[in-house]
Design a protein around this motif. Structure first.
Motif, PDB file in Angstrom:
ATOM      1  N   LEU A   9     -31.134  49.168   0.821  1.00 43.72           N
ATOM      2  CA  LEU A   9     -29.777  49.443   0.189  1.00 43.72           C
ATOM      3  C   LEU A   9     -28.654  48.783   1.299  1.00 43.72           C
ATOM      4  N   VAL A  10     -28.740  48.976   2.267  1.00 44.64           N
ATOM      5  CA  VAL A  10     -27.702  48.565   3.282  1.00 44.64           C
ATOM      6  C   VAL A  10     -27.606  47.003   3.329  1.00 44.64           C
ATOM      7  N   ASN A  13     -25.963  46.160   0.052  1.00 41.42           N
ATOM      8  CA  ASN A  13     -24.810  46.391   0.005  1.00 41.42           C
ATOM      9  C   ASN A  13     -23.815  45.124   0.932  1.00 41.42           C
ATOM     10  N   GLU A  14     -24.418  45.072   2.134  1.00 40.28           N
ATOM     11  CA  GLU A  14     -23.797  44.042   3.266  1.00 40.28           C
ATOM     12  C   GLU A  14     -23.722  42.622   2.031  1.00 40.28           C
ATOM     13  N   ARG A  16     -23.756  42.217  -0.950  1.00 34.86           N
ATOM     14  CA  ARG A  16     -22.781  42.147  -2.052  1.00 34.86           C
ATOM     15  C   ARG A  16     -21.265  42.036  -1.497  1.00 34.86           C
ATOM     16  N   ASP A  17     -20.984  42.942  -0.340  1.00 40.59           N
ATOM     17  CA  ASP A  17     -19.626  42.876   0.165  1.00 40.59           C
ATOM     18  C   ASP A  17     -19.329  41.259   0.644  1.00 40.59           C
ATOM     19  N   SER A 333     -22.832  39.050  -7.125  1.00 37.55           N
ATOM     20  CA  SER A 333     -22.547  40.409  -6.738  1.00 37.55           C
ATOM     21  C   SER A 333     -23.045  41.329  -8.048  1.00 37.55           C
ATOM     22  N   VAL A 337     -26.160  44.160  -7.660  1.00 40.50           N
ATOM     23  CA  VAL A 337     -25.812  45.959  -8.146  1.00 40.50           C
ATOM     24  C   VAL A 337     -26.974  46.050  -8.851  1.00 40.50           C
ATOM     25  N   CYS A 340     -29.677  47.108  -6.486  1.00 42.56           N
ATOM     26  CA  CYS A 340     -29.399  48.313  -5.753  1.00 42.56           C
ATOM     27  C   CYS A 340     -29.820  49.410  -6.622  1.00 42.56           C
ATOM     28  N   ASN A 341     -29.388  49.400  -7.797  1.00 42.20           N
ATOM     29  CA  ASN A 341     -29.760  50.407  -8.769  1.00 42.20           C
ATOM     30  C   ASN A 341     -31.317  50.528  -8.875  1.00 42.20           C
ATOM     31  N   ARG A 344     -32.436  52.516  -5.841  1.00 43.15           N
ATOM     32  CA  ARG A 344     -32.082  54.000  -5.856  1.00 43.15           C
ATOM     33  C   ARG A 344     -32.928  54.790  -6.925  1.00 43.15           C
TER      34      ARG A 344
END
Length: 364
Positions: A9-10, A13-14, A16-17, A333, A337, A340-341, A344
């Motif tokens: 996830l990290v 997220n990185e 995506r950012d 992006s 996401v 990531c879902n 999770r």
């Protein structure tokens, strides 16, 4: 590459950012590019406006100088025309006076001859019309002009008049033309003969004496004509007192020449000095605004250059750190996401599993 769900996830997220930052930088690059193009157009338009202003101002000032001097030359030209007209009028009056003075004795003699002729006719009881030059042209022609006049009268009365009357008849026939000629010859010709017989037979000696007076009058008129022609052809104008007109004409011609020289000097001074001063003044008026646009353009260009460099670095960084794992398809992006879902939800523990599940959902 992270193997646990938290590390996965990290990583996502990185990624995506980083992609979001890259998108912002690309948007900033686009905006700065548009602003740079706008400033370039503004700078070009302002330079074009400045050039047009210089050209129009220079042209207007040049035309004002030329117009001012041409107006002055026009005034002098009008004065010159008037002076020449006055001179010509004075010369014509002088010529007339000279002709009148030099022919006065001849005219006086003609008047005396006419009086003598009239007295002769009265003393011998000859009709008044017999003393006219026209009568002598009809019955006692001697000179070429008199013969020519008689010839014209014959043509008029015995050719033009009968035929003209004939043309006025609606129903024209050759017989009518013959009849008209007969009547014309009878009336005009008969009248000519009757008048001649009545005068010549009764007053022949007096009429012959009158012919001498007419010849003398004719000779005097010929002398008058010769004198008149000679005077008009005479190029010597010193007899007519035209010096004051010549002086005025010379003065005006010199003034015209001086104005023309001044115009040339003024235009030359304008082209070599004034034109440059006007150009400098106009350029100075536009200088501040042009410098502001140029400075703004320089700042935007520098900022754009920096942003382009950052975009390049960020794109390479994203490709090196995330593109090799996610692939070109998932360097997005929104898709990250979704990945990531999936992680999770516990359905995947790494990126490869998340990508596989995402593709299964898409195809199912």
């Amino acid at each position: 590459m992270a193997q646990t769900m938290e590390e996965c996830l990290v990583f996502l997220n990185e990624a995506r950012d980083t992609l979001d930052e890259l998108a912002l930088l690309e948007e900033q690059e686009k905006q700065l590019g548009q602003e740079e193009a706008y400033l370039e157009e503004s700078l070009e338009a302002e330079n074009r406006l400045m050039t047009d202003t210089i050209q129009k101002t220079v042209k207007k000032r040049r035309e004002e100088i030329r117009s001012t001097y041409e107006k002055e030359m026009g005034k002098v030209q009008d004065q010159l025309k008037k002076a020449r007209s006055k001179r010509e009028k004075a010369k014509n009056e002088g010529v007339k006076d000279r002709i009148r003075d030099e022919t006065a004795p001849l005219w006086e003699e003609i008047r005396d001859l006419k009086v003598q002729l009239k007295t002769l006719m009265r003393q011998n009881h000859v009709p008044g019309y017999c003393q006219s030059a026209f009568y002598y042209s009809l019955y006692f022609p001697r000179h070429v002009k008199e013969y020519f006049q008689l010839f014209l009268l014959v043509l008029f009365f015995f050719l033009a008049t009968p035929y003209g009357i004939y043309l006025l008849i609606p129903d024209r026939k050759p017989l009518y033309l013959v009849m008209i000629y007969v009547v014309d010859i009878f009336l005009i010709g008969g009248g000519y003969i009757v008048l001649g017989n009545r005068t010549k037979m009764l007053y022949m000696e007096t009429l012959r004496e009158g012919r001498k007076f007419q010849d003398q009058i004719w000779a005097n008129r010929k002398k008058i004509k010769k004198i008149t022609v000679s005077i008009r052809k005479d190029r010597n104008e010193s007899l007519y007192n035209l010096e004051k007109f010549d002086d005025e004409i010379s003065r005006l011609q010199q003034e015209m020449s001086d104005v023309a020289i001044k115009q040339k000097d003024a235009l030359n001074a304008f082209e070599t000095v004034t034109k440059n001063i006007l150009t400098d003044e106009i350029e100075h008026n536009y200088k501040t605004k042009l410098e502001q646009i140029q400075e703004k353009h320089r700042q935007i260009s520098e900022e754009l250059r920096q942003v382009i460099q950052r975009v390049k670095e960020k794109r390479l960084y994203a490709t090196d750190h995330y593109g090799t794992y996610l692939g070109k398809e998932f360097m997005d992006s929104q898709k990250i996401v979704e990945l990531c879902n999936i992680v999770r939800e516990g359905k995947a523990t790494n990126v490869s599993e998340a990508i596989a599940i995402y593709r299964e959902r898409i195809t199912s």
